[in-house]
Design a protein around this motif. Structure first.
Motif, short mmCIF file in Angstrom:
data_model
loop_
_atom_site.label_atom_id
_atom_site.label_comp_id
_atom_site.label_asym_id
_atom_site.label_seq_id
_atom_site.Cartn_x
_atom_site.Cartn_y
_atom_site.Cartn_z
N LEU A 117 -5.90 27.24 1.30
CA LEU A 117 -5.23 27.22 2.61
C LEU A 117 -3.73 27.16 2.38
CD1 LEU A 117 -7.56 24.62 4.35
CD2 LEU A 117 -7.47 27.08 4.83
N TRP A 131 -13.13 12.55 -4.14
CA TRP A 131 -12.51 13.37 -3.10
C TRP A 131 -11.77 12.50 -2.08
CZ3 TRP A 131 -11.37 17.68 -4.82
CH2 TRP A 131 -12.26 18.52 -5.47
N ILE A 168 -17.84 14.05 2.82
CA ILE A 168 -17.25 14.41 1.53
C ILE A 168 -16.07 13.51 1.16
CG2 ILE A 168 -15.73 16.20 2.52
CD1 ILE A 168 -17.57 16.37 -0.89
N PHE A 211 -23.87 22.91 -9.42
CA PHE A 211 -22.42 23.02 -9.57
C PHE A 211 -22.07 23.70 -10.89
CE2 PHE A 211 -22.71 19.46 -6.60
CZ PHE A 211 -21.71 19.78 -5.70
N SER A 212 -20.90 24.31 -10.93
CA SER A 212 -20.36 24.81 -12.19
C SER A 212 -20.08 23.61 -13.07
CB SER A 212 -19.05 25.57 -11.94
OG SER A 212 -18.07 24.69 -11.44
N HIS A 225 -20.22 26.45 3.64
CA HIS A 225 -20.44 25.00 3.68
C HIS A 225 -20.94 24.52 5.04
CE1 HIS A 225 -18.50 24.11 -0.17
NE2 HIS A 225 -17.48 24.86 0.18
N ASN A 263 -13.71 26.54 -11.63
CA ASN A 263 -14.70 26.30 -10.57
C ASN A 263 -15.11 27.63 -9.93
OD1 ASN A 263 -13.88 26.63 -7.54
ND2 ASN A 263 -12.02 25.88 -8.55
N ARG A 264 -16.26 27.64 -9.26
CA ARG A 264 -16.83 28.89 -8.78
C ARG A 264 -16.67 29.11 -7.28
NH1 ARG A 264 -21.42 28.40 -12.61
NH2 ARG A 264 -22.52 27.31 -10.97
N MET A 265 -15.81 28.36 -6.64
CA MET A 265 -15.62 28.55 -5.21
C MET A 265 -14.73 29.77 -4.97
SD MET A 265 -14.44 25.80 -2.39
CE MET A 265 -12.79 25.84 -1.77
N GLN A 266 -15.30 30.79 -4.31
CA GLN A 266 -14.55 32.02 -4.07
C GLN A 266 -13.71 31.87 -2.82
OE1 GLN A 266 -14.42 34.53 -6.22
NE2 GLN A 266 -15.82 33.37 -7.52
N LEU A 323 -7.72 22.07 -1.83
CA LEU A 323 -7.79 23.10 -0.80
C LEU A 323 -6.53 23.97 -0.79
CD1 LEU A 323 -9.49 21.11 2.06
CD2 LEU A 323 -10.51 22.79 0.51
N PRO A 372 -21.94 23.70 -1.64
CA PRO A 372 -22.68 22.46 -1.40
C PRO A 372 -22.40 21.89 -0.01
CG PRO A 372 -20.75 22.02 -2.74
CD PRO A 372 -20.83 23.51 -2.59
N LEU A 431 -21.03 19.49 2.66
CA LEU A 431 -19.81 18.67 2.64
C LEU A 431 -19.98 17.41 3.48
CD1 LEU A 431 -16.90 21.32 2.80
CD2 LEU A 431 -17.92 20.21 0.80
C1 HEC Z 1 -17.16 31.91 -0.26
C2 HEC Z 1 -17.77 30.61 -0.22
C3 HEC Z 1 -16.88 29.38 -0.02
C4 HEC Z 1 -15.89 29.16 0.91
C5 HEC Z 1 -15.37 30.14 1.94
C6 HEC Z 1 -15.43 27.81 0.72
N1 HEC Z 1 -16.13 27.22 -0.30
FE1 HEC Z 1 -15.94 25.31 -0.95
N2 HEC Z 1 -17.26 25.67 -2.45
C7 HEC Z 1 -17.97 26.85 -2.63
C8 HEC Z 1 -18.74 26.75 -3.82
C9 HEC Z 1 -19.66 27.83 -4.40
C10 HEC Z 1 -18.50 25.47 -4.35
C11 HEC Z 1 -19.04 24.90 -5.65
C12 HEC Z 1 -18.12 25.41 -6.73
C13 HEC Z 1 -18.51 25.06 -8.13
O1 HEC Z 1 -19.62 24.56 -8.37
O2 HEC Z 1 -17.67 25.32 -9.01
C14 HEC Z 1 -17.57 24.81 -3.45
C15 HEC Z 1 -17.11 23.50 -3.62
C16 HEC Z 1 -16.36 22.83 -2.68
C17 HEC Z 1 -16.02 21.43 -2.74
C18 HEC Z 1 -16.45 20.43 -3.81
C19 HEC Z 1 -17.72 19.74 -3.28
C20 HEC Z 1 -18.23 18.63 -4.15
O3 HEC Z 1 -19.31 18.10 -3.82
O4 HEC Z 1 -17.60 18.27 -5.16
C21 HEC Z 1 -15.28 21.14 -1.63
C22 HEC Z 1 -14.69 19.80 -1.26
C23 HEC Z 1 -15.16 22.38 -0.88
N3 HEC Z 1 -15.81 23.37 -1.56
C24 HEC Z 1 -14.48 22.48 0.31
C25 HEC Z 1 -14.26 23.69 0.96
C26 HEC Z 1 -13.50 23.80 2.19
C27 HEC Z 1 -12.92 22.62 2.97
C28 HEC Z 1 -13.46 25.13 2.49
C29 HEC Z 1 -12.72 25.80 3.64
C30 HEC Z 1 -11.31 25.52 3.77
C31 HEC Z 1 -14.22 25.82 1.48
N4 HEC Z 1 -14.69 24.92 0.59
C32 HEC Z 1 -14.46 27.19 1.48
C33 HEC Z 1 -17.92 27.95 -1.82
C34 HEC Z 1 -17.02 28.14 -0.78
#
Ligand code: HEC
Length: 313
Positions: free
Chosen positions: A296, A270, A246, A259-260, A230, A289-292, A279, A241, A243
């Protein structure tokens, strides 16, 4: 034709099964409801319905609609005859079922179970009650598959379509059409994930209050865990995406990011509260959701990160 009725019933029972406290909707494209017939004692055929719809409400009531005019026998003239002589008076069929959700709700991804579902099939004002053993598999956080566990037989007489079958037999000049029909069903349900959003798992008021006093400098360090995926710059998407600003934004809106569907469909803003919950447990807050990212674990980290995100916007 009787099969249809039974099938409908099964479908309703199935629908009931996946109720896991979310709203579950039938995936029509990947669901399948079929019945078998034997003509002249030798020719076996499989027919089905192409238009199913249904859902399970959060309180565990399952409802499935079977569009009987969507019958597919693979022969057009037969479809027409089936609709005209067998299903015409019936119109559509509805299946409703109440079930014990506790049997299904404990299922984790990859687990399977069998359940007995009591169902009611309503056809043209007539209710047929039946039991069906169903096989349930949890495919993912947001998908459940329900299928018939054994062959289920439907009798045309019970279903009230015997006269229609007679007519069909005459029309097609057949010596015999089976009056008892085996039914199979495979139903896939998707949860809309909205339930998870409405009840954030871990957004405690303490975290929210504390975020105001969070240490933005410390939060900047925490953001290193995010920055591989991010950026905070407007419009700059990476693996995740942008942030930018956000806090206060609606989820799934970042321009140019794919997005997924889980994030796209969720109806959530948010706020600090929702971000804190997300988080702490991304998958728990928003299944599918697809955030790997595992989340925290320290509350301090979340509080400080929120302060940083607030400052940076
Ligand atoms: C390995 C990659 C990765 C890491 C590390 C990661 N994210 Fe993400 N994040 C993503 C992806 C990919 C998406 C979109 C997921 C989806 O479309 O389902 C996402 C989505 C999000 C969203 C939603 C954004 C929206 O516009 O709705 C937020 C907020 C977010 N992440 C915050 C964080 C924060 C804060 C951290 C660190 C503490 C973090 N992410 C760590 C990959 C990551």
């Amino acid at each position: 034709m009787k099969l249809l009725l039974k099938a409908v019933t099964i479908a309703s029972a199935i629908v009931a099964t996946p109720a896991l406290a979310d709203n579950w909707t039938l995936d029509s494209d990947s669901s399948h409801l079929a019945y078998g017939t034997i003509k002249k004692n030798t020719v076996g055929e499989v027919n089905g319905f192409t238009n199913l719809s249904g859902h399970v409400t959060p309180d565990g009531k399952a409802e499935i609609d079977i569009d009987l005019s969507s019958v597919e026998t693979n022969i057009d003239i037969r479809n027409e005859r089936m609709i005209e002589f067998v299903f015409r008076k019936v119109g559509s069929a509805k299946l409703t079922a109440d079930f014990d959700m506790s049997e299904v709700s404990g299922l984790s991804v990859g687990e399977t179970t069998t359940i007995d579902a009591e169902s009611v099939l309503s056809l043209a004002g007539t209710d047929v009650t039946f039991d069906a053993e169903l096989f349930v598999a949890r495919l993912s956080d947001t998908a459940v598959m329900v299928s018939t566990n054994d062959m289920v037989f439907l009798n045309a007489e019970d279903a009230g379509i015997n006269a229609g079958v007679d007519t069909l037999k005459e029309l097609a000049d057949l010596s015999g059409i089976t009056r008892t029909v085996p039914i199979t069903a495979r139903l896939i349900f998707h949860s809309d994930g909205k339930q998870a959003a409405a009840t954030p798992a871990s957004a405690t008021p303490e975290i929210v209050a504390a975020a105001v006093q969070g240490d933005a400098k410390a939060g900047k360090k925490v953001f290193r865990k995010c920055s591989a995926c991010h950026k905070l710059d407007q419009g700059r998407n990476g693996v995740g995406p942008s942030l930018h600003a956000i806090i206060g934004k609606s989820a799934g809106q970042a321009e140019g990011f794919r997005f997924s569907s889980a994030l796209q469909d969720i109806d959530v803003v948010w706020t600090q509260e929702n971000l804190a919950a997300f988080l702490a447990d991304p998958k728990g807050f928003l299944p599918g959701n697809r955030m790997q990212f595992p989340g925290l674990k320290k509350e301090d980290d979340i509080v400080n990160l929120l302060a940083y995100l607030q400052d940076a916007s």
